[in-house]
Write a protein that holds these residues in place. Structure first.
Motif, short mmCIF file in Angstrom:
data_model
loop_
_atom_site.label_atom_id
_atom_site.label_comp_id
_atom_site.label_asym_id
_atom_site.label_seq_id
_atom_site.Cartn_x
_atom_site.Cartn_y
_atom_site.Cartn_z
N ASP A 41 0.92 -0.91 -0.02
CA ASP A 41 0.06 0.34 -0.10
C ASP A 41 1.10 0.76 0.10
N SER A 42 1.79 1.23 0.68
CA SER A 42 3.01 2.01 0.99
C SER A 42 3.64 2.60 -0.40
N LYS A 45 0.53 4.73 -2.79
CA LYS A 45 0.52 5.94 -2.76
C LYS A 45 2.42 6.48 -2.32
N CYS A 49 2.42 9.91 -5.07
CA CYS A 49 3.40 11.42 -4.50
C CYS A 49 4.59 11.22 -5.96
N LEU A 232 2.37 6.71 7.59
CA LEU A 232 1.64 6.29 6.14
C LEU A 232 0.90 7.02 6.20
N GLU A 233 -0.12 7.24 7.22
CA GLU A 233 -1.25 8.00 7.40
C GLU A 233 -0.37 9.35 6.73
N GLU A 236 -0.46 10.10 3.51
CA GLU A 236 -1.81 10.68 3.00
C GLU A 236 -1.88 11.48 3.10
N ASN A 237 -2.01 11.91 4.06
CA ASN A 237 -2.71 13.31 4.17
C ASN A 237 -2.18 14.68 3.77
N ILE A 239 -0.69 14.41 0.93
CA ILE A 239 -0.57 14.48 -0.37
C ILE A 239 -1.89 15.00 -0.84
N VAL A 240 -2.80 14.33 -0.15
CA VAL A 240 -4.38 15.70 -0.02
C VAL A 240 -4.33 16.89 0.16
N ARG A 243 -2.28 18.15 -3.79
CA ARG A 243 -2.73 17.41 -4.82
C ARG A 243 -3.32 18.16 -5.87
#
Length: 280
Positions: A41-42, A45, A49, A232-233, A236-237, A239-240, A243
């Motif tokens: 999953d990493s 993500k 990126c 990872l959490e 992910e935040n 990236i959001v 973006r």
């Protein structure tokens, strides 16, 4: 019968040791697979990126250099997966199950590709110097087991014995200890009661010691899972939040966002480095 009660008590102790060991083994299998899925999953993500950064024109050389390192980490992880799959297939063909005392029904299960991959990516691999697929028979068996054990003893690995131990992590066989499988107590048939009792206690001690080591290994895997999940959490935040910068020119982005992009890439690099962090 003389010493019959002693034998029963010893076998009961042995059975408890086996059950406890197999419980720990089940937990380690679960954590190992979770870590493997988390790493896959990493990568997904990280690639999101990379696509974002690559869409931004005129990014600094420092950022591009880090992207090169990140890609190298991903390639290394995928190479481990590929080697694990190759070793798994070769080991099955060359009859590793017989080499480690696994019943025929457990052989394929113990060497399932996914299991081999999480074992490989968790504990690392060591090339034998020759592609396992090019070998055959007993030579291929030994090569596959040596790989699972981290390479030949001369090269600092655990060798074939280590391969047998790590192979146990991929299937229900318990570190090569004969009595850890169903019906294992049959090995005591034909022995005198006192000898049976001594054998049972000796094996129980061995199993208990192996279980303690395995529990320690499991704790290390859990720590790695927590560290990866936390990063990872956050990643992910980030990236959001960034973006919307896709397709922009770096020089047109305000300083605050530029700093955030730099942090994003740094975290991507930290995450990619975790992909190949092994437990020993």
């Amino acid at each position: 019968m003389l010493n019959n009660n002693t034998k029963k008590e010893a076998l009961a102790i042995h059975e408890r040791a086996v059950n406890k060991y197999n419980g720990i083994l089940g937990d380690v299998q679960k954590w190992g697979l979770k870590l493997y899925e988390l790493r896959k999953d990493s990568i997904i993500k990280i690639e999101i990126c990379e696509n974002l950064i690559n869409s931004i024109a005129n990014t600094p050389k420092e950022i591009n250099a880090k992207l090169v390192k990140i890609e190298a980490d991903i390639i290394a992880f995928r190479n481990t997966e590929n080697y694990a799959q190759e070793a798994c297939q070769s080991a099955i063909k060359s009859g590793v199950g017989a080499a480690v005392g696994v019943g025929a029904g457990a052989t394929v299960a113990a060497l399932a590709p996914t299991a081999a991959m999480w074992v490989a990516t968790t504990f690392g691999t060591a090339s034998t110097g020759t592609a396992i697929a090019s070998l055959s028979g007993a030579v291929a068996t030994k090569a596959a087991l040596a790989w699972l054990g981290g390479g030949a003893i001369a090269a600092g690995g655990a060798g074939v014995a280590g391969g047998q131990a790590l192979l146990a992590l991929a299937g229900p066989i318990g570190w090569g200890i004969a009595a850890a499988v169903a019906g294992g107590n049959m090995i005591f048939l034909g022995s005198k009661n006192k000898k049976i009792a001594n054998q049972a206690i000796d094996e129980a001690k061995t199993i208990t010691f192996a279980g303690a080591q395995l529990k320690e290994t499991g704790a290390k895997i859990e720590q790695l899972i927590k560290k990866t999940e936390s990063l990872l959490e956050l990643f992910e935040n980030q990236i959001v939040e960034l973006r919307s910068l896709k397709g922009h020119n770096y020089s047109d982005i305000d300083t605050d966002k530029q700093l955030q992009l730099g942090t994003l890439v740094n975290n991507a690099l930290s995450l990619s480095e975790l992909l190949n962090k092994t437990v020993n």
